[in-house]
Design an enzyme around this catalytic site. Structure first.
Site, mmCIF file in Angstrom:
data_model
loop_
_atom_site.group_PDB
_atom_site.id
_atom_site.type_symbol
_atom_site.label_atom_id
_atom_site.label_comp_id
_atom_site.label_asym_id
_atom_site.label_seq_id
_atom_site.Cartn_x
_atom_site.Cartn_y
_atom_site.Cartn_z
ATOM 1 N N ARG A 80 0.946 -1.116 0.008
ATOM 2 C CA ARG A 80 0.024 -0.009 -0.003
ATOM 3 C C ARG A 80 0.805 1.015 -0.026
ATOM 4 N NH1 ARG A 80 -2.257 -1.469 5.737
ATOM 5 N NH2 ARG A 80 -0.136 -2.191 5.694
ATOM 6 N N ASN A 120 -7.705 -7.179 -4.767
ATOM 7 C CA ASN A 120 -7.835 -5.741 -4.821
ATOM 8 C C ASN A 120 -9.640 -5.648 -4.940
ATOM 9 O OD1 ASN A 120 -5.566 -4.596 -4.624
ATOM 10 N ND2 ASN A 120 -5.257 -3.733 -6.582
ATOM 11 N N LEU A 152 -13.034 -1.368 6.631
ATOM 12 C CA LEU A 152 -14.136 -1.152 7.037
ATOM 13 C C LEU A 152 -14.309 0.243 7.452
ATOM 14 C CD1 LEU A 152 -15.298 -4.372 8.715
ATOM 15 C CD2 LEU A 152 -16.020 -3.671 6.520
ATOM 16 N N GLY A 185 -10.031 5.706 -3.592
ATOM 17 C CA GLY A 185 -9.429 6.203 -4.526
ATOM 18 C C GLY A 185 -8.153 5.845 -5.034
ATOM 19 N N CYS A 207 -5.183 2.352 -8.031
ATOM 20 C CA CYS A 207 -5.259 0.941 -8.357
ATOM 21 C C CYS A 207 -6.900 0.498 -8.277
ATOM 22 C CB CYS A 207 -4.244 -0.067 -7.429
ATOM 23 S SG CYS A 207 -2.727 0.473 -7.893
HETATM 24 P P1 NAD Z 1 4.050 4.542 -11.399
HETATM 25 O O1 NAD Z 1 3.251 5.477 -12.706
HETATM 26 O O2 NAD Z 1 4.486 5.349 -10.315
HETATM 27 O O3 NAD Z 1 5.556 4.117 -12.022
HETATM 28 C C1 NAD Z 1 5.655 3.548 -13.331
HETATM 29 C C2 NAD Z 1 7.080 3.933 -13.647
HETATM 30 O O4 NAD Z 1 7.295 3.261 -14.937
HETATM 31 C C3 NAD Z 1 7.254 5.434 -14.155
HETATM 32 O O5 NAD Z 1 8.303 5.891 -13.299
HETATM 33 C C4 NAD Z 1 7.402 5.393 -15.583
HETATM 34 O O6 NAD Z 1 8.412 6.563 -15.907
HETATM 35 C C5 NAD Z 1 8.089 3.903 -15.766
HETATM 36 N N1 NAD Z 1 8.212 3.596 -17.178
HETATM 37 C C6 NAD Z 1 7.091 3.353 -18.157
HETATM 38 N N2 NAD Z 1 7.441 2.847 -19.186
HETATM 39 C C7 NAD Z 1 8.735 2.648 -19.162
HETATM 40 C C8 NAD Z 1 9.557 2.078 -19.929
HETATM 41 N N3 NAD Z 1 9.380 1.728 -21.320
HETATM 42 N N4 NAD Z 1 11.045 1.924 -19.397
HETATM 43 C C9 NAD Z 1 11.421 2.227 -18.427
HETATM 44 N N5 NAD Z 1 10.583 2.802 -17.606
HETATM 45 C C10 NAD Z 1 9.118 3.029 -17.831
HETATM 46 O O7 NAD Z 1 3.355 3.045 -11.209
HETATM 47 P P2 NAD Z 1 3.084 2.191 -10.076
HETATM 48 O O8 NAD Z 1 2.163 2.828 -9.090
HETATM 49 O O9 NAD Z 1 4.422 1.958 -9.382
HETATM 50 O O10 NAD Z 1 2.522 1.179 -10.361
HETATM 51 C C11 NAD Z 1 3.106 0.162 -11.297
HETATM 52 C C12 NAD Z 1 2.368 -1.245 -11.408
HETATM 53 O O11 NAD Z 1 2.167 -1.649 -10.074
HETATM 54 C C13 NAD Z 1 0.909 -0.925 -11.802
HETATM 55 O O12 NAD Z 1 0.388 -2.095 -12.585
HETATM 56 C C14 NAD Z 1 -0.063 -0.975 -10.533
HETATM 57 O O13 NAD Z 1 -1.150 -1.388 -10.594
HETATM 58 C C15 NAD Z 1 0.781 -2.001 -9.659
HETATM 59 N N6 NAD Z 1 0.748 -1.870 -8.469
HETATM 60 C C16 NAD Z 1 0.756 -0.596 -7.736
HETATM 61 C C17 NAD Z 1 0.709 -0.301 -6.368
HETATM 62 C C18 NAD Z 1 0.900 1.036 -5.822
HETATM 63 O O14 NAD Z 1 0.403 1.210 -4.731
HETATM 64 N N7 NAD Z 1 0.890 2.099 -6.618
HETATM 65 C C19 NAD Z 1 0.725 -1.545 -5.735
HETATM 66 C C20 NAD Z 1 0.484 -2.485 -6.126
HETATM 67 C C21 NAD Z 1 0.763 -2.763 -7.630
HETATM 68 C C1 UGA Z 2 -4.408 -0.772 -2.357
HETATM 69 C C2 UGA Z 2 -4.127 -2.154 -1.713
HETATM 70 O O1 UGA Z 2 -4.463 -1.880 -0.262
HETATM 71 C C3 UGA Z 2 -2.957 -2.889 -1.795
HETATM 72 O O2 UGA Z 2 -2.754 -4.138 -1.206
HETATM 73 C C4 UGA Z 2 -2.661 -3.120 -3.306
HETATM 74 O O3 UGA Z 2 -1.264 -3.341 -3.506
HETATM 75 C C5 UGA Z 2 -2.643 -1.638 -3.865
HETATM 76 O O4 UGA Z 2 -4.069 -1.154 -3.913
HETATM 77 C C6 UGA Z 2 -2.400 -1.607 -5.467
HETATM 78 O O5 UGA Z 2 -2.677 -2.670 -5.956
HETATM 79 O O6 UGA Z 2 -2.147 -0.731 -6.012
HETATM 80 P P1 UGA Z 2 -3.215 1.710 -1.708
HETATM 81 O O7 UGA Z 2 -4.359 1.867 -3.090
HETATM 82 O O8 UGA Z 2 -2.001 2.119 -1.675
HETATM 83 O O9 UGA Z 2 -3.364 0.012 -1.802
HETATM 84 O O10 UGA Z 2 -4.304 2.046 -0.746
HETATM 85 P P2 UGA Z 2 -5.360 1.591 0.363
HETATM 86 O O11 UGA Z 2 -4.805 1.823 1.709
HETATM 87 O O12 UGA Z 2 -5.937 0.162 -0.108
HETATM 88 O O13 UGA Z 2 -6.487 2.695 -0.014
HETATM 89 C C7 UGA Z 2 -7.219 2.715 -1.182
HETATM 90 C C8 UGA Z 2 -8.288 3.659 -1.050
HETATM 91 O O14 UGA Z 2 -9.615 3.035 -0.114
HETATM 92 C C9 UGA Z 2 -7.836 5.031 -0.569
HETATM 93 O O15 UGA Z 2 -8.737 6.012 -0.999
HETATM 94 C C10 UGA Z 2 -8.413 4.969 1.138
HETATM 95 O O16 UGA Z 2 -8.745 6.052 1.614
HETATM 96 C C11 UGA Z 2 -9.729 3.892 0.947
HETATM 97 N N1 UGA Z 2 -10.096 3.315 2.127
HETATM 98 C C12 UGA Z 2 -9.237 2.241 2.351
HETATM 99 C C13 UGA Z 2 -11.299 3.532 2.738
HETATM 100 O O17 UGA Z 2 -12.336 4.128 2.175
HETATM 101 N N2 UGA Z 2 -11.741 2.754 3.663
HETATM 102 C C14 UGA Z 2 -10.722 1.682 4.310
HETATM 103 O O18 UGA Z 2 -11.200 1.092 5.272
HETATM 104 C C15 UGA Z 2 -9.677 1.592 3.703
#
Ligand code: NAD
Ligand code: UGA
Length: 471
Positions: A157, A231, A273, A280, A283
């Protein structure tokens, strides 16, 4: 560490950068690639481009020792055994994930494979992406014996990403053979055997040598679905509690007590909960949509997923209507918005309900002063300052002479406001809290009319302040 792996992580965003630094922290050699030159330059100089606890310290600890940054993907891939793809997979027009960034990276990797590599999907991707990656590599003429593709979804997260990574509830690996599964086991061994937790400078968290990280090895399809389903299920919990919150409010019940009572059942659990403005972030919204699309591709209409989204969208209307009912009209009102990021402890504003609400208030003719501890710089790009929208340096400056204060993000700082001081600076003592950070009785005692989510509103008989305080 006795058996380090040389790892390449592609993408240095919230997931890639955390993964790269944490792999270094558990003893591996890491090269992290991004095509954003400015970002790479900053990282090479030890500047962390995102707000994330522990990341600056860990980067400083490992930079140029076990982790380095580059824009040269081909060179980075050559010397490594495992290549983690962690680029974005945003929502496309149809709801499906846009996999073009993943495909672009795979095509580039194809040009640089000269010996056996394990290519790891770390990005969140739909089921069968694994097969597509294989196919793309084959199309580029890569020998099928020189690579495997595995799925290793990320569950961190934002805001707690580093601790989540090093102390995970579980590590999931989808692999089609033992060779690739074994390399993945080796990578995570310090966490699954627990040796990392005995290091004197290990980051503390829920795992320990007695309770190390759990690892599940399964098929690639199951692994891909575990991520989407997890998710979607978390989003379901949030939408469920928000729907119950609206019911609770209608009958004069208290959603915080209801969630506590439900969460005491170990089959339900207390997490996710919290009623509020709806979920928001980068993801949940896109992953619920992408999972719906995945089901549709298999001829299934997964209606429940649509309902999760519908409730989530409606929740913002519910909050907006609360503001209206507390203030009667919005044109010309001076409002304070506390919070811009999609949740507390992050600077990420992607799909932030706070931004959505602020836009609606501006459209309705209010002047809004905003404050967020970390997300103001990013927010300025989508919400430029104007005569109707001001950015303030702290909570009290933002609340100066406000007709009402709105809490939109669950930052710890917003749960610890000096209420006496707030009462002195506002024009009218009205707090409309989209995150249920306060006890309504306490707010009443401090002289505030307090409106929150899923709990009866507490109104002061008249929200006037002592005359001398107003003047
Ligand atoms: P992000 O947008 O923060 O980062 C992506 C990075 O990839 C950017 O810095 C971008 O410049 C780089 N990039 C894009 N194309 C590229 C290329 N061709 N070569 C090299 N670099 C390149 O994205 P994020 O939030 O880290 O999410 C990445 C993935 O992980 C998504 O699929 C997301 O769903 C998943 N994910 C995100 C979270 C989260 O909390 N943000 C948690 C779990 C999974
Ligand atoms: C979420 C998941 O929790 C991660 O396990 C997952 O890896 C990640 O998405 C992903 O795939 O990107 P994240 O989006 O960082 O993580 O944040 P969360 O803590 O899950 O919150 C998501 C949204 O739900 C926020 O807007 C938060 O305010 C809201 N939320 C969360 C609620 O409204 N109520 C809750 O009880 C918990």
């Amino acid at each position: 560490m006795t058996n380090p792996v040389s790892i390449c992580v592609i993408g240095s965003g919230y997931v890639g950068l955390v993964a790269a630094v944490c792999f270094a922290e558990i003893g591996h050699r890491v090269v992290c690639v991004d095509n954003d030159e400015a970002r790479v330059r900053n990282l090479c100089e030890g500047r962390v481009p995102i707000f994330e606890d522990h990341l600056p310290e860990l980067l400083a600890r490992h930079l140029k020792r076990r982790v380095e940054f580059t824009t040269d993907l081909g060179q980075a891939v050559k010397g490594t055994e495992a290549i983690f793809i962690a680029v974005g997979t945003p929502q496309g027009d149809t709801g499906a994930a846009d996999l073009s960034y993943v495909e672009a990276v795979v095509s580039e990797i194809a040009l640089s494979i000269s010996n056996y590599k394990v290519i790891v999907e770390k990005s969140t991707v739909p089921v069968y992406t694994n097969d597509w990656i294989r196919r793309v590599l084959r199309r580029h003429g890569v020998d099928p014996l020189s690579f495997d593709v595995v799925s290793n979804p990320e569950f961190l997260r934002e805001g707690t990403a580093v601790v989540d990574f090093l102390h995970p509830d579980r590590i999931v690996i989808g692999a089609s053979n033992e060779r690739s599964a074994n390399l993945m086991r080796r990578i995570y061994e310090p966490l699954t055997r627990g040796s990392y937790y005995t290091q004197p400078d290990a980051l503390p968290g829920p795992c320990s040598t007695f309770n190390p990280a759990r690892l599940l090895v399964t098929s690639t399809q199951s692994s891909e679905i575990i991520k989407h389903a997890s998710n979607a299920f978390l989003a379901l919990k949030i939408s469920f509690i928000n729907a119950v919150a609206n019911l609770a409010e209608a009958v004069g019940a208290d959603i915080v007590d209801i969630a506590t009572g439900m969460g005491m059942d170990s089959r339900i659990g207390p997490g996710f909960l919290k009623a509020g403005l709806g979920y928001g972030g980068s993801c949940f919204p896109k992953d619920v949509a992408a999972f719906h699309w995945v089901a549709q591709q298999q001829g299934m209409d997964f209606q429940l997923l649509k309902e999760i989204r519908r409730i989530n969208e409606a929740q913002k209307d519910v909050f907006f209507n609360k503001v209206l009912s507390a203030l009667w009209t919005l044109r010309g009102k001076r409002l304070t918005a506390l919070g811009l990021s999609f949740k507390g402890n992050t600077d990420d504003i992607r799909e932030s309900p706070a931004i959505d609400i602020i836009k609606r208030l501006l459209e309705a003719g209010s002047a809004v002063t905003v404050y967020d501890p970390a997300a103001m710089e990013r927010a300025r790009e989508v919400l430029p300052a104007s005569n109707k929208l001001r950015y303030a340096g702290d909570i009290y400056e933002a609340s100066n002479d406000a007709d009402a204060v709105l809490i939109l993000t669950d930052w710890k700082e917003f749960a610890e406001i000096d209420l006496a001081r707030l009462n002195l600076v506002v024009r009218f003592p009205i707090v409309i809290d989209g995150r249920n950070l306060y006890n309504p009785q306490k707010m009443l005692r401090h002289g505030f009319t307090y409106v929150s989510v899923g709990r009866p509103a507490s109104y002061q008989s008249v929200e006037s302040k002592p005359r001398e305080a107003v003047l």
